[in-house]
Enzyme design. Sequence first.
Site, mmCIF file in Angstrom:
data_model
loop_
_atom_site.group_PDB
_atom_site.id
_atom_site.type_symbol
_atom_site.label_atom_id
_atom_site.label_comp_id
_atom_site.label_asym_id
_atom_site.label_seq_id
_atom_site.Cartn_x
_atom_site.Cartn_y
_atom_site.Cartn_z
ATOM 1 N N SER A 76 11.327 -27.752 -42.525
ATOM 2 C CA SER A 76 11.493 -27.536 -43.961
ATOM 3 C C SER A 76 11.429 -28.799 -44.806
ATOM 4 O O SER A 76 11.439 -28.707 -46.042
ATOM 5 C CB SER A 76 12.807 -26.808 -44.225
ATOM 6 N N GLY A 312 17.562 -35.823 -49.762
ATOM 7 C CA GLY A 312 16.937 -35.634 -48.472
ATOM 8 C C GLY A 312 16.584 -34.195 -48.220
ATOM 9 O O GLY A 312 16.616 -33.346 -49.118
ATOM 10 N N HIS A 313 16.238 -33.920 -46.962
ATOM 11 C CA HIS A 313 15.964 -32.558 -46.516
ATOM 12 C C HIS A 313 16.009 -32.539 -45.003
ATOM 13 O O HIS A 313 15.729 -33.550 -44.347
ATOM 14 C CB HIS A 313 14.603 -32.063 -47.006
ATOM 15 N N ASP A 314 16.383 -31.393 -44.458
ATOM 16 C CA ASP A 314 16.341 -31.170 -43.016
ATOM 17 C C ASP A 314 15.254 -30.155 -42.708
ATOM 18 O O ASP A 314 14.739 -29.474 -43.598
ATOM 19 C CB ASP A 314 17.684 -30.645 -42.502
ATOM 20 N N GLY A 315 14.929 -30.033 -41.436
ATOM 21 C CA GLY A 315 13.961 -29.037 -41.003
ATOM 22 C C GLY A 315 14.325 -28.489 -39.646
ATOM 23 O O GLY A 315 14.801 -29.223 -38.777
ATOM 24 N N GLY A 319 13.155 -24.651 -31.864
ATOM 25 C CA GLY A 319 13.609 -25.693 -30.956
ATOM 26 C C GLY A 319 13.320 -27.103 -31.403
ATOM 27 O O GLY A 319 13.480 -28.045 -30.619
#
Length: 468
Positions: A76, A312-315, A319
């Site tokens: 993401s 920020g952003h995470d994804g 897995g």
Amino acid sequence: MTSTADTTDSTTTGTTTDLSAHWTARLAELAARHSVPGASLGILHRGELVAEAATGLANTEAGIETTTDTLFQIGSISKVWTTTVAMALVDEGLLELDAPLVSVLPELRLADEELTQGVTVRHLMTHTSGIDGDLFTDTGRGDDCLEKYTALLADTVPNHPLGATMSYCNAGFTLLGRVLEVVTGVQWDRLMRERLYVPLGLTHTATLPEDVLRFRAAIGHLGEPPAQAPQWGLMRSAGPAGLICSTPREVLKFARLHMDRGVTEDGIRILSAEGVAAMQTAQVELPDPYIIGHSWGLGWFLDTWDGRRVHGHDGGTIGQSAFLRVLPEEDLAICLLTNGGDTASLYREVFAEIARDLAGVTMRPGIEPATEPVAVDPADYVGVYQRLSSRLEIVERDGGLVMRDRITGPLAELVDETEHEYDMHPVEPGLFVVRRPGLKSWYPVVFYALDDGSRYIHHGIRATPEAG
């Protein structure tokens, strides 16, 4: 098993070499501690890539080592890339943040007329549209996959009224990708290449498997201990929401674009300084400010560490997990890409150490259960909360609360286990935490109500309404 990129070019100093060596060893140690099969790390400080490190295996069954050139799925984090291109079109006058989408997509049909006529680009970028975000339906490999996906949204029941709250919405970014296609006449994958990859000089960034597999590529791992996932990636229609694959080095080139007010290293302006600032300006506060940030901008989530601004952003894909944080006042950006295990704990240890050592900043601590008893009446929370991909049943047991979490809908076909049960530990009235098997971090469960009195749970950055 570790590998570092060549550190002999003219821009590399002894300090950079030492820092890469340090993080190659440190990343190997921490990845092993948290059962992460493979990881790759990059650190950008004061305009320079000061460290790269990689450890472990990109693919455990094939025995493929992770290097700093290995492509991971950034998940993401892709949403910020899609937002960046959208904001460039806003600069050009081809798109308006607050104009109804139907002004550029007249064929758009959503669940009801109010949503259809009212939803805007800003709603999509801030996850406030109310469109249920976890419709993972495969609409094929063709260039028309976003168009076909958009048509499915007519039958997707909203999980909250337009603009009433924030709920993380993958579907909204696939819809945004379709908007970009219509406005430019260019298919999304090609548009990202033309607008971002090429001007940024990215050589190891791609979305389509046939492009990714030209390089060493990671595969996800699931379970405890981590085992290779049965599927490499998501369907093509998820592209604008989460299908970009890249390396930390190239993700940090993208981050640097935003740190340098929309201009590339070669002096090419991709985005206006005003657009960059707007993306980092709070648009909506999060009902759950405890896990990733306190608010959402345009594309970015926003946080504060030790009084310093962070965006920020995470994804997360099948897995694979990705983490990007930018501390603009410290001119520091960090990217970590991983492929299984307790990635959240690895992220916290790595980023906390880097922020402390390079910027003197203390990362915001994670949430934990209260250390003293909390007066909680279980009857206030018992019930069933449901949206497209999730059914949360809160039940009383032995004077406490338990959350039964069932994954439903198309998303259930992409995971091995669809049902979990967690003990809920109170933090304060209306706020609990749960711990998932094999993970050390606690995850918040927030109970709240909208202005109309309807009851919701915010968990996993998503708003889930109480079932009627």
